[in-house]
Design a protein around this motif. Structure first.
Motif, PDB file in Angstrom:
ATOM      1  N   SER A 146     -16.265  11.966  -0.984  1.00  0.00           N
ATOM      2  CA  SER A 146     -17.513  12.203  -1.209  1.00  0.00           C
ATOM      3  C   SER A 146     -18.439  12.159  -0.106  1.00  0.00           C
ATOM      4  CB  SER A 146     -18.461  12.168  -2.472  1.00  0.00           C
ATOM      5  OG  SER A 146     -18.165  10.435  -2.543  1.00  0.00           O
ATOM      6  N   HIS A 147     -17.700  10.921   0.479  1.00  0.00           N
ATOM      7  CA  HIS A 147     -17.964  10.067   1.896  1.00  0.00           C
ATOM      8  C   HIS A 147     -19.037   9.488   1.790  1.00  0.00           C
ATOM      9  CE1 HIS A 147     -14.617  12.640   4.906  1.00  0.00           C
ATOM     10  NE2 HIS A 147     -15.298  13.466   3.867  1.00  0.00           N
ATOM     11  N   GLN A 148     -19.407   9.144   0.410  1.00  0.00           N
ATOM     12  CA  GLN A 148     -20.674   7.881   0.584  1.00  0.00           C
ATOM     13  C   GLN A 148     -19.699   6.485  -0.076  1.00  0.00           C
ATOM     14  OE1 GLN A 148     -22.138   9.326  -2.862  1.00  0.00           O
ATOM     15  NE2 GLN A 148     -23.267  11.696  -1.560  1.00  0.00           N
ATOM     16  N   VAL A 149     -18.922   6.318  -0.072  1.00  0.00           N
ATOM     17  CA  VAL A 149     -18.184   4.879  -0.805  1.00  0.00           C
ATOM     18  C   VAL A 149     -17.376   4.789   0.249  1.00  0.00           C
ATOM     19  CG1 VAL A 149     -17.069   2.729  -1.624  1.00  0.00           C
ATOM     20  CG2 VAL A 149     -19.013   5.220  -2.486  1.00  0.00           C
ATOM     21  N   ARG A 150     -17.794   3.530   1.197  1.00  0.00           N
ATOM     22  CA  ARG A 150     -16.829   2.688   2.042  1.00  0.00           C
ATOM     23  C   ARG A 150     -15.262   2.405   1.660  1.00  0.00           C
ATOM     24  NH1 ARG A 150     -16.128   1.416   7.326  1.00  0.00           N
ATOM     25  NH2 ARG A 150     -14.811  -0.260   7.808  1.00  0.00           N
ATOM     26  N   VAL A 151     -13.844   2.209   2.118  1.00  0.00           N
ATOM     27  CA  VAL A 151     -13.427   1.877   0.937  1.00  0.00           C
ATOM     28  C   VAL A 151     -12.552   0.687   1.834  1.00  0.00           C
ATOM     29  CG1 VAL A 151     -11.065   2.202   1.086  1.00  0.00           C
ATOM     30  CG2 VAL A 151     -12.455   4.125   1.345  1.00  0.00           C
ATOM     31  N   ASP A 152     -12.661  -0.326   0.810  1.00  0.00           N
ATOM     32  CA  ASP A 152     -11.987  -1.737   1.255  1.00  0.00           C
ATOM     33  C   ASP A 152     -10.759  -1.501   2.064  1.00  0.00           C
ATOM     34  OD1 ASP A 152     -12.294  -4.290   1.832  1.00  0.00           O
ATOM     35  OD2 ASP A 152     -12.247  -5.275  -0.578  1.00  0.00           O
ATOM     36  N   PRO A 153     -10.993  -1.982   3.960  1.00  0.00           N
ATOM     37  CA  PRO A 153      -9.808  -1.944   4.259  1.00  0.00           C
ATOM     38  C   PRO A 153      -8.742  -2.745   3.580  1.00  0.00           C
ATOM     39  CG  PRO A 153     -11.691  -2.417   5.481  1.00  0.00           C
ATOM     40  CD  PRO A 153     -11.969  -2.994   4.251  1.00  0.00           C
ATOM     41  N   LEU A 154      -8.485  -4.453   3.502  1.00  0.00           N
ATOM     42  CA  LEU A 154      -7.816  -5.044   3.152  1.00  0.00           C
ATOM     43  C   LEU A 154      -6.611  -4.560   1.873  1.00  0.00           C
ATOM     44  CD1 LEU A 154      -5.728  -7.669   3.095  1.00  0.00           C
ATOM     45  CD2 LEU A 154      -6.994  -8.316   1.435  1.00  0.00           C
ATOM     46  N   PRO A 155      -7.407  -4.680   0.433  1.00  0.00           N
ATOM     47  CA  PRO A 155      -6.687  -3.460  -0.712  1.00  0.00           C
ATOM     48  C   PRO A 155      -6.127  -1.657   0.110  1.00  0.00           C
ATOM     49  CG  PRO A 155      -8.850  -3.888  -1.454  1.00  0.00           C
ATOM     50  CD  PRO A 155      -8.322  -4.232   0.041  1.00  0.00           C
ATOM     51  N   MET A 156      -6.693  -1.422   0.857  1.00  0.00           N
ATOM     52  CA  MET A 156      -6.225  -0.063   1.631  1.00  0.00           C
ATOM     53  C   MET A 156      -4.666  -0.230   2.215  1.00  0.00           C
ATOM     54  SD  MET A 156      -7.844   2.796   4.418  1.00  0.00           S
ATOM     55  CE  MET A 156      -7.859   1.579   5.484  1.00  0.00           C
ATOM     56  N   VAL A 157      -4.422  -1.513   2.390  1.00  0.00           N
ATOM     57  CA  VAL A 157      -3.371  -1.133   3.613  1.00  0.00           C
ATOM     58  C   VAL A 157      -2.608  -1.838   2.989  1.00  0.00           C
ATOM     59  CG1 VAL A 157      -2.744  -3.460   5.410  1.00  0.00           C
ATOM     60  CG2 VAL A 157      -4.925  -2.337   5.978  1.00  0.00           C
ATOM     61  N   VAL A 158      -2.565  -2.758   1.584  1.00  0.00           N
ATOM     62  CA  VAL A 158      -1.730  -3.252   0.566  1.00  0.00           C
ATOM     63  C   VAL A 158      -1.236  -2.075   0.096  1.00  0.00           C
ATOM     64  CG1 VAL A 158      -1.607  -4.721  -1.154  1.00  0.00           C
ATOM     65  CG2 VAL A 158      -2.951  -5.213   0.564  1.00  0.00           C
ATOM     66  N   ALA A 159      -2.082  -1.270  -0.029  1.00  0.00           N
ATOM     67  CA  ALA A 159      -1.562   0.039  -1.360  1.00  0.00           C
ATOM     68  C   ALA A 159      -0.887   1.283  -0.452  1.00  0.00           C
ATOM     69  CB  ALA A 159      -3.305   0.422  -1.422  1.00  0.00           C
ATOM     70  N   ALA A 160      -1.637   0.908   0.885  1.00  0.00           N
ATOM     71  CA  ALA A 160      -0.224   1.657   1.498  1.00  0.00           C
ATOM     72  C   ALA A 160       0.978   1.404   2.241  1.00  0.00           C
ATOM     73  CB  ALA A 160      -1.149   2.166   3.328  1.00  0.00           C
ATOM     74  N   LEU A 161       0.900  -0.299   2.165  1.00  0.00           N
ATOM     75  CA  LEU A 161       1.991  -0.566   2.360  1.00  0.00           C
ATOM     76  C   LEU A 161       3.148  -0.158   1.293  1.00  0.00           C
ATOM     77  CD1 LEU A 161       1.773  -3.432   4.524  1.00  0.00           C
ATOM     78  CD2 LEU A 161       2.427  -1.676   5.339  1.00  0.00           C
ATOM     79  N   LEU A 162       2.447  -0.513   0.370  1.00  0.00           N
ATOM     80  CA  LEU A 162       2.724  -0.597  -1.422  1.00  0.00           C
ATOM     81  C   LEU A 162       3.468   1.267  -1.383  1.00  0.00           C
ATOM     82  CD1 LEU A 162       0.858  -2.581  -3.564  1.00  0.00           C
ATOM     83  CD2 LEU A 162       3.358  -3.615  -2.352  1.00  0.00           C
ATOM     84  N   ALA A 163       3.060   1.932  -1.288  1.00  0.00           N
ATOM     85  CA  ALA A 163       3.258   3.112  -1.505  1.00  0.00           C
ATOM     86  C   ALA A 163       3.941   3.849  -0.474  1.00  0.00           C
ATOM     87  CB  ALA A 163       2.298   4.227  -0.616  1.00  0.00           C
ATOM     88  N   VAL A 164       4.351   3.502   0.615  1.00  0.00           N
ATOM     89  CA  VAL A 164       5.859   3.503   1.286  1.00  0.00           C
ATOM     90  C   VAL A 164       6.968   3.095   1.039  1.00  0.00           C
ATOM     91  CG1 VAL A 164       6.684   2.677   3.946  1.00  0.00           C
ATOM     92  CG2 VAL A 164       4.008   3.928   3.641  1.00  0.00           C
ATOM     93  N   LEU A 165       6.618   2.384   0.003  1.00  0.00           N
ATOM     94  CA  LEU A 165       8.254   1.229  -0.106  1.00  0.00           C
ATOM     95  C   LEU A 165       8.043   1.826  -1.339  1.00  0.00           C
ATOM     96  CD1 LEU A 165      10.136  -1.265  -0.274  1.00  0.00           C
ATOM     97  CD2 LEU A 165       8.494  -2.060  -1.286  1.00  0.00           C
ATOM     98  N   VAL A 166       7.152   2.677  -2.425  1.00  0.00           N
ATOM     99  CA  VAL A 166       8.138   3.019  -3.140  1.00  0.00           C
ATOM    100  C   VAL A 166       8.812   4.458  -2.643  1.00  0.00           C
ATOM    101  CG1 VAL A 166       6.943   4.495  -5.238  1.00  0.00           C
ATOM    102  CG2 VAL A 166       6.539   1.802  -5.040  1.00  0.00           C
ATOM    103  N   CYS A 167       8.073   5.029  -2.243  1.00  0.00           N
ATOM    104  CA  CYS A 167       8.631   6.970  -1.598  1.00  0.00           C
ATOM    105  C   CYS A 167       9.539   6.361  -0.442  1.00  0.00           C
ATOM    106  CB  CYS A 167       6.953   7.236  -0.841  1.00  0.00           C
ATOM    107  SG  CYS A 167       5.495   8.270  -2.172  1.00  0.00           S
ATOM    108  N   ALA A 168       9.357   5.575  -0.273  1.00  0.00           N
ATOM    109  CA  ALA A 168      10.710   5.277   0.740  1.00  0.00           C
ATOM    110  C   ALA A 168      11.647   5.456  -0.050  1.00  0.00           C
ATOM    111  CB  ALA A 168      10.750   4.380   1.492  1.00  0.00           C
ATOM    112  N   SER A 169      11.948   3.739  -0.700  1.00  0.00           N
ATOM    113  CA  SER A 169      12.879   3.701  -1.713  1.00  0.00           C
ATOM    114  C   SER A 169      13.281   4.783  -3.158  1.00  0.00           C
ATOM    115  CB  SER A 169      12.288   2.511  -3.164  1.00  0.00           C
ATOM    116  OG  SER A 169      11.760   1.426  -2.225  1.00  0.00           O
ATOM    117  N   VAL A 170      12.211   5.514  -3.347  1.00  0.00           N
ATOM    118  CA  VAL A 170      12.443   6.487  -4.403  1.00  0.00           C
ATOM    119  C   VAL A 170      13.317   7.909  -3.290  1.00  0.00           C
ATOM    120  CG1 VAL A 170      11.387   8.545  -5.947  1.00  0.00           C
ATOM    121  CG2 VAL A 170      10.847   6.520  -5.891  1.00  0.00           C
ATOM    122  N   GLY A 171      12.445   7.701  -2.055  1.00  0.00           N
ATOM    123  CA  GLY A 171      13.859   8.713  -1.497  1.00  0.00           C
ATOM    124  C   GLY A 171      15.399   8.263  -1.358  1.00  0.00           C
TER     125      GLY A 171
END
Length: 222
Positions: free
Chosen positions: A115-140
């Protein structure tokens, strides 16, 4: 092992067979992640797009050597080590591609919720992005490993099963890839960033088992 990975990486770069999957990933990210979109939604889409590309890279690396060259490499280093080096090259390339794509998504997206109202915390966002890369690259990589030589020799069945399993890995309940993608998309609604450790463990275990099976079978068929 380092020398084998360098050799496989050089083969991949010189053959330019990496170009189609890289272009596919770039096209998918360009279509699904627009500038100004909520960052967690865009990260979820970029993660889902990485999975089939990682599977494609695994198929390329596992079969890029001609049979005669593969036999020479297997004789020099052992068939299992040679196969492992090819799969590690594919996995590393997929992770590097995913990191680049996710960094681009983070740079051009809106760091707020849906809704473009709540700002996302940068540090957890970066960690979540890196973990998502690791998971999807590994499963692929696991999908591509199980759908190519030496476990599957027919090119037609290999391509068909790779596409089918990659799709199922994204949408099937219980899949580590679906868990991280859905976690990012769901977190975008509230702005809370999910850091899911269990899918990482599942993805790493899955790709480890797939590589072990491929290496063991390559030793028998060398």
């Amino acid at each position: 092992m380092t020398a084998l990975v360098r050799y496989q990486t050089a083969l991949l770069l010189r053959s330019q067979r990496w170009l189609p999957p890289v272009l596919l990933y770039a096209a998918l990210v360009a279509v699904g992640a627009q500038a100004g979109d909520p960052v967690l939604d865009s990260l979820g889409y970029a993660s889902a797009a990485l999975l089939p590309v990682a599977a494609w890279l695994a198929r390329i690396c596992a079969t890029q050597e001609p049979p005669a060259a593969r036999q020479v490499t297997a004789a020099a280093a052992g068939p299992a080590r040679a196969q492992l080096a090819a799969l590690l090259t594919a996995s590393g390339c997929a992770v590097a591609l995913g990191v680049a794509g996710h960094a681009l998504v983070v740079a051009m997206s809106d760091w707020r919720n849906t809704s473009h109202q709540v700002r996302v915390d940068p540090l957890p966002m970066v960690v979540a992005a890196l973990l998502a890369v690791l998971v999807c690259a590994s499963v692929g990589t696991a999908v591509g490993t199980l759908c190519t030589w030496p476990l599957l020799r027919s090119p037609g069945w290999s391509v068909t099963l790779t596409a089918l399993l990659a799709l199922l890995a994204v949408v099937t309940a219980g899949s580590p890839a679906r868990a991280v993608v859905w976690g990012l998309v769901s977190g975008s609604r509230t702005g809370a960033v999910p850091v899911l450790v269990l899918p990482v463990v599942g993805a790493v275990g899955l790709v480890g088992l797939a590589m072990a099976a491929s290496c063991a079978l390559s030793s028998r068929r060398a």
